[in-house]
Design a protein around this motif. Structure first.
Motif, PDB file in Angstrom:
ATOM      1  N   ARG A  11      13.787  -2.787   5.966  1.00 56.40           N
ATOM      2  CA  ARG A  11      13.013  -2.230   4.833  1.00 56.40           C
ATOM      3  C   ARG A  11      13.814  -1.126   4.144  1.00 56.40           C
ATOM      4  N   ALA A  13      15.108   1.769   4.871  1.00 54.35           N
ATOM      5  CA  ALA A  13      16.332   2.291   5.491  1.00 54.35           C
ATOM      6  C   ALA A  13      17.319   1.153   5.766  1.00 54.35           C
ATOM      7  N   ASP A  32      15.039  -8.578  10.827  1.00 52.45           N
ATOM      8  CA  ASP A  32      13.712  -7.948  10.845  1.00 52.45           C
ATOM      9  C   ASP A  32      12.726  -8.952  11.408  1.00 52.45           C
ATOM     10  N   SER A  42       1.788   2.105   4.770  1.00 52.19           N
ATOM     11  CA  SER A  42       2.469   3.187   4.060  1.00 52.19           C
ATOM     12  C   SER A  42       2.026   3.176   2.610  1.00 52.19           C
ATOM     13  N   THR A  43       1.858   4.347   2.031  1.00 53.54           N
ATOM     14  CA  THR A  43       1.770   4.390   0.577  1.00 53.54           C
ATOM     15  C   THR A  43       3.210   4.464   0.070  1.00 53.54           C
ATOM     16  N   PHE A  45       4.933   6.457  -2.902  1.00 52.91           N
ATOM     17  CA  PHE A  45       5.338   7.344  -3.998  1.00 52.91           C
ATOM     18  C   PHE A  45       6.838   7.607  -3.885  1.00 52.91           C
ATOM     19  N   ARG A 114       5.109  -1.646  -1.315  1.00 46.36           N
ATOM     20  CA  ARG A 114       6.198  -2.000  -0.404  1.00 46.36           C
ATOM     21  C   ARG A 114       6.510  -3.492  -0.455  1.00 46.36           C
ATOM     22  N   VAL A 138      14.369  -8.181  17.764  1.00 42.67           N
ATOM     23  CA  VAL A 138      15.358  -7.713  18.744  1.00 42.67           C
ATOM     24  C   VAL A 138      14.631  -7.310  20.016  1.00 42.67           C
ATOM     25  N   ASP A 298      12.979   6.398   9.425  1.00 42.66           N
ATOM     26  CA  ASP A 298      11.941   6.898  10.340  1.00 42.66           C
ATOM     27  C   ASP A 298      12.354   6.801  11.804  1.00 42.66           C
ATOM     28  N   GLY A 310       9.247   9.879   3.056  1.00 37.82           N
ATOM     29  CA  GLY A 310       9.969   9.035   4.026  1.00 37.82           C
ATOM     30  C   GLY A 310      10.872   7.987   3.398  1.00 37.82           C
ATOM     31  N   ILE A 311      10.418   7.375   2.309  1.00 40.84           N
ATOM     32  CA  ILE A 311      11.225   6.306   1.688  1.00 40.84           C
ATOM     33  C   ILE A 311      12.482   6.926   1.072  1.00 40.84           C
TER      34      ILE A 311
HETATM   35  C1  LIG Z   1       0.052   6.534   5.515  1.00 39.06           C
HETATM   36  C2  LIG Z   1       1.485   6.663   5.111  1.00 39.06           C
HETATM   37  C3  LIG Z   1       1.798   6.950   3.797  1.00 39.06           C
HETATM   38  C4  LIG Z   1       3.119   7.108   3.418  1.00 39.06           C
HETATM   39  N1  LIG Z   1       3.388   7.394   2.107  1.00 39.06           N
HETATM   40  C5  LIG Z   1       4.658   7.529   1.702  1.00 39.06           C
HETATM   41  C6  LIG Z   1       4.961   7.770   0.329  1.00 39.06           C
HETATM   42  O1  LIG Z   1       4.075   7.853  -0.529  1.00 39.06           O
HETATM   43  N2  LIG Z   1       6.263   7.926  -0.018  1.00 39.06           N
HETATM   44  C7  LIG Z   1       7.257   7.862   0.906  1.00 39.06           C
HETATM   45  O2  LIG Z   1       8.431   8.035   0.546  1.00 39.06           O
HETATM   46  N3  LIG Z   1       7.014   7.619   2.209  1.00 39.06           N
HETATM   47  C8  LIG Z   1       5.742   7.445   2.625  1.00 39.06           C
HETATM   48  N4  LIG Z   1       5.480   7.193   3.937  1.00 39.06           N
HETATM   49  C9  LIG Z   1       6.601   7.115   4.882  1.00 39.06           C
HETATM   50  C10 LIG Z   1       7.292   5.762   4.805  1.00 39.06           C
HETATM   51  O3  LIG Z   1       6.369   4.728   5.039  1.00 39.06           O
HETATM   52  C11 LIG Z   1       8.393   5.674   5.862  1.00 39.06           C
HETATM   53  O4  LIG Z   1       9.151   6.839   5.862  1.00 39.06           O
HETATM   54  C12 LIG Z   1       9.309   4.480   5.595  1.00 39.06           C
HETATM   55  O5  LIG Z   1       8.594   3.283   5.737  1.00 39.06           O
HETATM   56  C13 LIG Z   1      10.486   4.473   6.557  1.00 39.06           C
HETATM   57  O6  LIG Z   1      11.263   3.332   6.306  1.00 39.06           O
HETATM   58  P1  LIG Z   1      12.125   2.677   7.467  1.00 39.06           P
HETATM   59  O7  LIG Z   1      12.890   1.575   6.803  1.00 39.06           O
HETATM   60  O8  LIG Z   1      12.833   3.725   8.225  1.00 39.06           O
HETATM   61  O9  LIG Z   1      11.060   2.062   8.494  1.00 39.06           O
HETATM   62  P2  LIG Z   1       9.905   0.986   8.288  1.00 39.06           P
HETATM   63  O10 LIG Z   1       9.473   0.891   6.867  1.00 39.06           O
HETATM   64  O11 LIG Z   1       8.887   1.291   9.320  1.00 39.06           O
HETATM   65  O12 LIG Z   1      10.604  -0.411   8.641  1.00 39.06           O
HETATM   66  C14 LIG Z   1      11.002  -0.721   9.950  1.00 39.06           C
HETATM   67  C15 LIG Z   1      11.227  -2.224  10.041  1.00 39.06           C
HETATM   68  O13 LIG Z   1      11.783  -2.485  11.346  1.00 39.06           O
HETATM   69  C16 LIG Z   1      11.267  -3.707  11.789  1.00 39.06           C
HETATM   70  N5  LIG Z   1      11.376  -3.761  13.256  1.00 39.06           N
HETATM   71  C17 LIG Z   1      10.822  -2.897  14.149  1.00 39.06           C
HETATM   72  N6  LIG Z   1      11.158  -3.266  15.397  1.00 39.06           N
HETATM   73  C18 LIG Z   1      11.926  -4.378  15.297  1.00 39.06           C
HETATM   74  C19 LIG Z   1      12.568  -5.221  16.255  1.00 39.06           C
HETATM   75  N7  LIG Z   1      12.476  -4.987  17.570  1.00 39.06           N
HETATM   76  N8  LIG Z   1      13.266  -6.288  15.790  1.00 39.06           N
HETATM   77  C20 LIG Z   1      13.349  -6.537  14.462  1.00 39.06           C
HETATM   78  N9  LIG Z   1      12.772  -5.768  13.527  1.00 39.06           N
HETATM   79  C21 LIG Z   1      12.064  -4.695  13.928  1.00 39.06           C
HETATM   80  C22 LIG Z   1       9.822  -3.723  11.311  1.00 39.06           C
HETATM   81  O14 LIG Z   1       9.331  -5.057  11.229  1.00 39.06           O
HETATM   82  C23 LIG Z   1       9.947  -3.052   9.933  1.00 39.06           C
HETATM   83  O15 LIG Z   1      10.056  -4.002   8.904  1.00 39.06           O
HETATM   84  C24 LIG Z   1       4.165   7.007   4.364  1.00 39.06           C
HETATM   85  C25 LIG Z   1       3.856   6.708   5.684  1.00 39.06           C
HETATM   86  C26 LIG Z   1       2.532   6.520   6.070  1.00 39.06           C
HETATM   87  C27 LIG Z   1       2.237   6.174   7.477  1.00 39.06           C
END
Ligand SMILES: Cc1cc2nc3c(=O)[nH]c(=O)nc-3n(C[C@H](O)[C@H](O)[C@H](O)COP(=O)(O)OP(=O)(O)OC[C@H]3O[C@@H](n4cnc5c(N)ncnc54)[C@H](O)[C@@H]3O)c2cc1C
Length: 440
Positions: A11, A13, A32, A42-43, A45, A114, A138, A298, A310-311
């Motif tokens: 996603r 990151a 993934d 997640s929202t 913004f 998203r 994984v 994250d 977070g995004i």
């Molecule tokens: C209620 C809420 C509201 C939010 N609002 C905002 C906002 O408005 N703006 C903002 O910037 N951020 C927001 N955030 C934060 C944001 O959602 C996260 O910071 C962001 O999603 C982090 O991205 P990431 O790619 O690190 O992880 P994620 O988006 O969590 O993606 C991780 C991916 O890893 C995959 N994965 C996990 N384990 C495995 C495995 N073993 N094998 C294969 N794949 C795997 C999952 O399927 C997933 O697709 C919000 C969070 C929440 C909870």
């Protein structure tokens, strides 16, 4: 086949990291367990630096073609409205400081579902040459001589595959499998956080993003894709049990309390989807890298949604780590040097201070008298309001805006200019009222 990098998690990151590494000519496997397009809890913004990253990567138009944007936001704290925007010069400074150049900086905001954003990123990674496997979970890290050298996982066809790479990148979110498999510690853990519930509404036009706070509750409304508005309500985790007893009723009750105008708009609008929610938002940091592995997004730094960052942080990590790993993969730098560049002075210094800022806000204590005075002092001072907004969004370092000398200057300026300075006659009564759980 031996890859240069395997990215676990596709996603914000992971797909961004895979995209940037593949564009630099490296052999990348992105896996993934999800399929795309899909949403996550997640929202969505995006601050102007988040939008700027998309622009730097040539993806902004794809997003803005289907998503409304705006250039000013409203932050309303206990009825004190601060409107403004992150100043362009601070944005440029941020990019120069972190990434060495300020190309592609834009000043707009958007809220991108998203299912839209992550799909654009995954497609861009594939187009750049990364091998993308969705529905791939994984289940094991392969280690040799104390070093991670690959992954074992189950694919969509039900078979187990083993893949090897020079580095494994954990981009697998707050519950990161990579981090758990390595038994990594969490530090600076902050269990007190917000519960958050949101849905998608049509039938009204907020125009631009609004972030509200009243007492111990928060709310936001942002225009998003498909002609809808995302409306979010949040509060302290200690009140979540009572909130959950009647989600639709308490969601409306919270919005009415936070902003009667927003409550009214929602009451007259049409809810287009169910109400989504989460309680799992505790903050923590994890180690950034080790032998054969590195974390982004994250997986490394998870924190509450209350500043919606977070995004944008995930994008920051993707650009930093891909630049750092490129040097090492191309044989130009040692791995230690590359990882030190990823960690960086600016990232590491401010990450801890900003983590503290977000986690403290996420406790949702009512604003203190001096904090409210600061917001009154900012009103009418556009330059400092914009600097406050830049600090809230982690463009300017927390330590600069909140340093005592700046706060004294602001206070003095406000005393000179503002007739309604220190108007909180009912502060004690309001504070008492704010402490009571309205959902009990
Ligand atoms: C209620 C809420 C509201 C939010 N609002 C905002 C906002 O408005 N703006 C903002 O910037 N951020 C927001 N955030 C934060 C944001 O959602 C996260 O910071 C962001 O999603 C982090 O991205 P990431 O790619 O690190 O992880 P994620 O988006 O969590 O993606 C991780 C991916 O890893 C995959 N994965 C996990 N384990 C495995 C495995 N073993 N094998 C294969 N794949 C795997 C999952 O399927 C997933 O697709 C919000 C969070 C929440 C909870």
């Amino acid at each position: 086949m031996m890859y240069d990098a395997i990215v676990v998690g596709g996603r914000c990151a992971g797909a961004s990291t895979a995209l940037l590494l593949a564009r630099q000519g490296h052999r990348v496997l992105l896996v993934d367990r999800s399929s795309f397009p899909s949403d996550v809890i997640s929202t969505h913004f995006l601050w102007p630096h988040g939008m700027s990253y998309l622009n730097r990567w040539g993806l902004l138009e794809q997003v803005t073609d289907v998503t409304p944007t705006y250039t000013t936001i409203d932050i309303v704290n206990d009825g004190i409205t601060l409107s403004g925007s992150v100043p362009p010069e601070l944005l440029r400074e941020y990019f120069r400081d972190l990434h060495g150049d300020d190309s592609g900086v834009v000043g707009s905001y958007a809220s991108v579902r998203r299912r839209v954003l992550d799909q654009i990123l995954v497609e861009a990674a594939a187009k750049a040459g990364a091998e993308v496997r969705t529905g791939f979970t994984v289940r094991e890290l392969i280690t040799e001589d104390g070093r991670v050298v690959g992954v074992r996982g189950r694919a969509a066809d039900g078979r187990t595959y083993e893949e090897r790479a020079r580095v494994v990148i954990g981009a697998d979110g707050r519950n990161s499998f990579v981090a758990r498999a390595l038994d990594l510690p969490k530090f600076d853990e902050r269990p007190r956080c917000t519960f958050a519930y949101w849905s998608y509404w049509s039938g009204f036009e907020p125009g631009r993003g609004q972030i509200h706070r009243r007492g111990r509750l928060g709310g936001a409304v942002v225009p998003t894709n498909f002609g809808q508005n995302m409306v979010l309500a949040w509060g302290p985790s200690e009140w979540s049990r009572e909130f959950r007893a009647d989600v639709p009723g308490n969601y409306q009750r919270a919005l009415d309390f936070i902003s009667p105008e927003l409550g009214e708009a929602v009451r007259g609008g049409t809810r287009e989807e169910r109400i989504y929610g989460t309680l799992d938002q505790s903050g923590f940091l994890r180690p950034l890298h080790g032998p054969g592995w590195v974390l982004v997004g994250d997986a490394q730094t998870a924190k509450d949604q209350c500043t919606a960052i977070g995004i944008t942080h995930a994008f920051r990590d993707a650009e930093l780590v891909s630049a750092a790993l490129h040097g090492w993969l191309a044989g130009e730098t040692a791995l230690d040097e590359a990882m030190a560049a990823y960690e960086g002075r600016r990232r590491s210094q401010n990450a801890a201070a900003y983590h503290d800022y977000v986690c403290t806000l996420a406790e949702m204590r009512p604003y203190r008298h001096d904090e409210l005075q600061l917001f009154v002092a900012l009103r009418g001072n556009q330059e400092e309001t914009d600097r406050f907004i830049a600090t809230h969004g982690d463009v300017a370092p927390v330590s600069e805006f909140f340093q005592a000398s700046n706060l004294f200057l602001l206070n003095d300026a406000a005393k000179e200019s503002s007739a309604d300075y220190a108007v909180f006659d009912d502060f004690a009564a309001t504070s008492r009222m704010y402490q009571q759980n309205p959902f009990a």
